[in-house]
Design an enzyme around this catalytic site. Structure first.
Site, PDB file in Angstrom:
ATOM      1  CG  ASP A 133      -9.263   0.119  -3.111  1.00  0.00           C
ATOM      2  OD1 ASP A 133      -8.110   0.026  -3.570  1.00  0.00           O
ATOM      3  OD2 ASP A 133     -10.190   0.685  -3.711  1.00  0.00           O
ATOM      4  CG  ASP A 258      -1.605  -3.596  -1.751  1.00  0.00           C
ATOM      5  OD1 ASP A 258      -1.428  -3.292  -2.946  1.00  0.00           O
ATOM      6  OD2 ASP A 258      -2.562  -3.173  -1.075  1.00  0.00           O
ATOM      7  CG  HIS A 288      -5.160  -3.762  -3.643  1.00  0.00           C
ATOM      8  ND1 HIS A 288      -4.830  -2.719  -2.802  1.00  0.00           N
ATOM      9  CD2 HIS A 288      -6.363  -3.434  -4.193  1.00  0.00           C
ATOM     10  CE1 HIS A 288      -5.770  -1.797  -2.852  1.00  0.00           C
ATOM     11  NE2 HIS A 288      -6.717  -2.209  -3.676  1.00  0.00           N
TER      12      HIS A 288
END
Length: 307
Positions: A133, A258, A288
């Site tokens: 991320d 995701d 995710h």
């Protein structure tokens, strides 16, 4: 500058998380990091303030939004048992680190500067950098700017944000902008395939007991460049250019469910950039926050990669 410091009792008894906190003062802010695994004690000439040196590989894990070191708890055990020292820093505004309450205080460069100062004191060498991320833009930039201290990359569900974003992301950005009291637990639960127990959700919410404590988390989506000349976009393009010249090992592993970084395309971007990567590992049944869904499996992939 007003700063919120999450009370220590918020972190007591978190499931699967009994790691000793470590702190460093940077520019008047207390920053937290987890530091687990084998160390060597310093020699007789070492300063008492000097951190101990590690016996094996050093693995530095960069978290994303709106998580903290807690995200890596399932990976820490296997990685440490594999003989490695594992370091998980909390960005300013996250986890057990101090949290300036002014959202405008947070910038991409400032995150890099403070984190870089924290890591500078840990005497890293031949480090393995793990990113996911927002850990990608932050951790990969740190890695390419400190390539003499980095030996390998592990890239999980992330991207380099250079000005092109999806409609889905813009919806998320608008939501974060309008909801400064970000529902952290809802965000985490929505980003996993696993139905998380209430106590685990509470672990992710632990650093953020008030709206003002969430300033950094609420601001992160607004730091993503939405145009090619937006702040941060030129720096991220430089990171992508540096990855094209990366000659050290790299592992790319993305999950299969995701919607933010969809498999396989999101991972293929890194395969196109990094000369030492020819394929990506598919993490099945994860969303995710793949460290939450398949943490032990990912740790195993990293250990095999390092072998």
């Amino acid at each position: 500058m007003d700063v919120f410091r999450t009370p220590d009792e918020r972190f007591e008894g978190l499931p699967g998380y009994d790691f000793e906190p470590h702190y460093r003062e940077v520019d008047g802010l207390r920053l937290h990091y987890v530091d687990e695994g084998p160390h060597e004690t310093g020699g007789s000439s070492a300063s008492p303030a000097e951190p101990p040196r590690m016996k094996g590989r050093q693995i530095v894990c960069f978290h994303g939004e709106p998580t903290w070191a807690y995200l890596y708890r399932a990976m820490l055990g296997p990685l440490v048992e594999g003989g490695n020292r594992v370091i998980c820093p909390d960005y300013t505004g996250f986890g057990r680190s101090d949290k300036p309450t002014d959202r405008g205080w947070y910038t991409y460069d400032r995150h890099l500067e403070l984190l870089g100062a924290l890591l500078e004191g840990l005497e890293l060498s031949d480090a393995v950098v793990v990113v996911q991320d927002w850990g990608g833009p932050i951790g990969l930039r740190w890695a390419v700017e400190n390539a003499d201290r980095v030996g390998a990359l592990v890239i999980l569900n992330t991207g380099i944000f250079t000005g092109r974003v999806s409609k889905g992301f813009m919806a998320w950005r608008d939501f974060a902008e309008k909801n400064p009291d970000l529902p952290v637990g809802v965000v985490i639960q929505g980003g996993t395939t696993t139905e998380l127990p209430e106590e685990v959700v509470a672990g992710y919410e632990a650093p953020f007991p008030t709206a003002e404590s969430k300033a950094g988390a609420a601001q992160f989506p607004l730091l993503v460049p939405t145009e090619e000349d937006s702040p941060g976009a030129p720096e991220m393009r430089e990171v992508a250019d540096a990855l094209r010249r990366w000659e050290k090992p790299a592992l790319v592993a993305f999950s299969d469910t995701d919607p933010v970084f969809p498999f396989p395309r999101a991972g293929e971007r890194f395969i196109e950039w990094i000369p030492t990567v020819t394929e990506q590992v598919k993490i099945e049944g994860a969303a995710h926050f793949l460290q939450e869904d398949r943490g032990e499996q990912i740790a195993g992939e990293i250990l095999r990669f390092l072998d």
